[in-house]
Design a protein around this motif. Structure first.
Motif, short mmCIF file in Angstrom:
data_model
loop_
_atom_site.label_atom_id
_atom_site.label_comp_id
_atom_site.label_asym_id
_atom_site.label_seq_id
_atom_site.Cartn_x
_atom_site.Cartn_y
_atom_site.Cartn_z
N THR A 52 9.14 34.87 44.87
CA THR A 52 10.53 34.48 44.74
C THR A 52 11.29 35.62 44.07
O THR A 52 10.70 36.40 43.32
N ASP A 68 14.01 34.83 42.31
CA ASP A 68 14.77 34.10 41.28
C ASP A 68 14.20 34.48 39.91
O ASP A 68 13.23 33.89 39.44
N ARG A 81 13.98 31.73 37.23
CA ARG A 81 12.86 30.82 37.46
C ARG A 81 11.54 31.45 37.03
O ARG A 81 10.72 30.82 36.35
#
Length: 241
Positions: free
Chosen positions: A226, A228, A231
């Motif tokens: 990911t 992100d 996150r």
């Protein structure tokens, strides 16, 4: 340029940093991430010779921060969060000159560099006014100028954009990019993931004083499947890996 080798810092029974190792090369921008109390500021203070490691070794330009602190300080510019280190009763110019003297610069060089820094940071209109009446952004610019008057090859910023308005924060971010172009080594801590993604060559993630990750963002994204960063960070510090 900077080598951090297995450093530990304890305060009584509390271990603030635990066997931390990483390096930063010339012209590299390193982002240091970690929750409050993770050990980021303690680590930066050890690199800056403000604190001594309990164990381990730190080298800046090949010089040991414990055995040769004066030589290390001449290579480093420091800005620790809201701690501007300025004297309210002095003008911006006088503050910059005072720190220039501490670094052993002569008056002519201090004057030259002060004028250059004032122009660079758009400080000329308040350069000869007392710092006590300054806004936070004006104080931050003055503190940065003070930290650069000796032309350091290494710059340490601890959450440099914290509490600043958008304009002042963007000035800091632009400055970090310029430092990279000038070949300076920069380590800065931040809670703002977007500026880390925008500015950093590599990131060092610390949790409870222990290294969780040291590498490029691209590799971090690949490992976690990911992009992100918020996150990824929360999973790292939340899980306590």
């Amino acid at each position: 340029m900077i080598e951090v080798k297995g450093i530990t810092k304890t305060f009584g029974d509390f271990k603030a940093v635990n066997e931390l190792s990483f390096s930063a090369q010339q012209g590299e921008v390193i982002g240091m991430l970690g929750e409050n109390g993770a050990g980021k500021t303690t680590t930066l203070r050890m690199i800056a010779t403000v604190l001594k490691p309990t164990k381990g070794e730190i080298l800046v330009g090949g010089k040991n921060v414990v055995h040769n602190p004066e030589a290390v300080r001449k290579q480093i510019g420091i800005l620790f969060g809201g701690e501007t280190g300025l004297y309210d009763r002095l003008t911006a110019r006088e503050n910059i000159a005072y720190f220039g003297k501490l670094y052993g610069l002569d008056n002519a060089l201090i004057k030259q560099r002060t004028e250059s820094l004032a122009n660079r940071f758009d400080m000329t209109r308040y350069l000869d006014k007392r710092v006590g009446g300054f806004s936070k952004g004006m104080k931050q610019k003055t503190a940065i100028a003070r930290s650069l008057v000796h032309d350091p090859s290494v710059v340490l910023f601890d959450e440099p954009t914290s509490g600043l308005d958008i304009t002042s924060a963007n000035v800091i971010r632009q400055l970090i990019g310029e430092f990279k172009e000038e070949g300076r080594t920069v380590i800065f801590s931040s809670h703002i993931m977007s500026e880390v993604e925008r500015l950093c060559d590599r990131v060092v993630i610390i949790h409870r004083g222990t290294l969780q990750y040291n590498g490029t963002l691209e590799t971090l994204y690949q490992q976690n499947q990911t992009k992100d960063l918020d996150r990824i960070f929360m999973e790292m510090v939340g899980a306590g890996r």
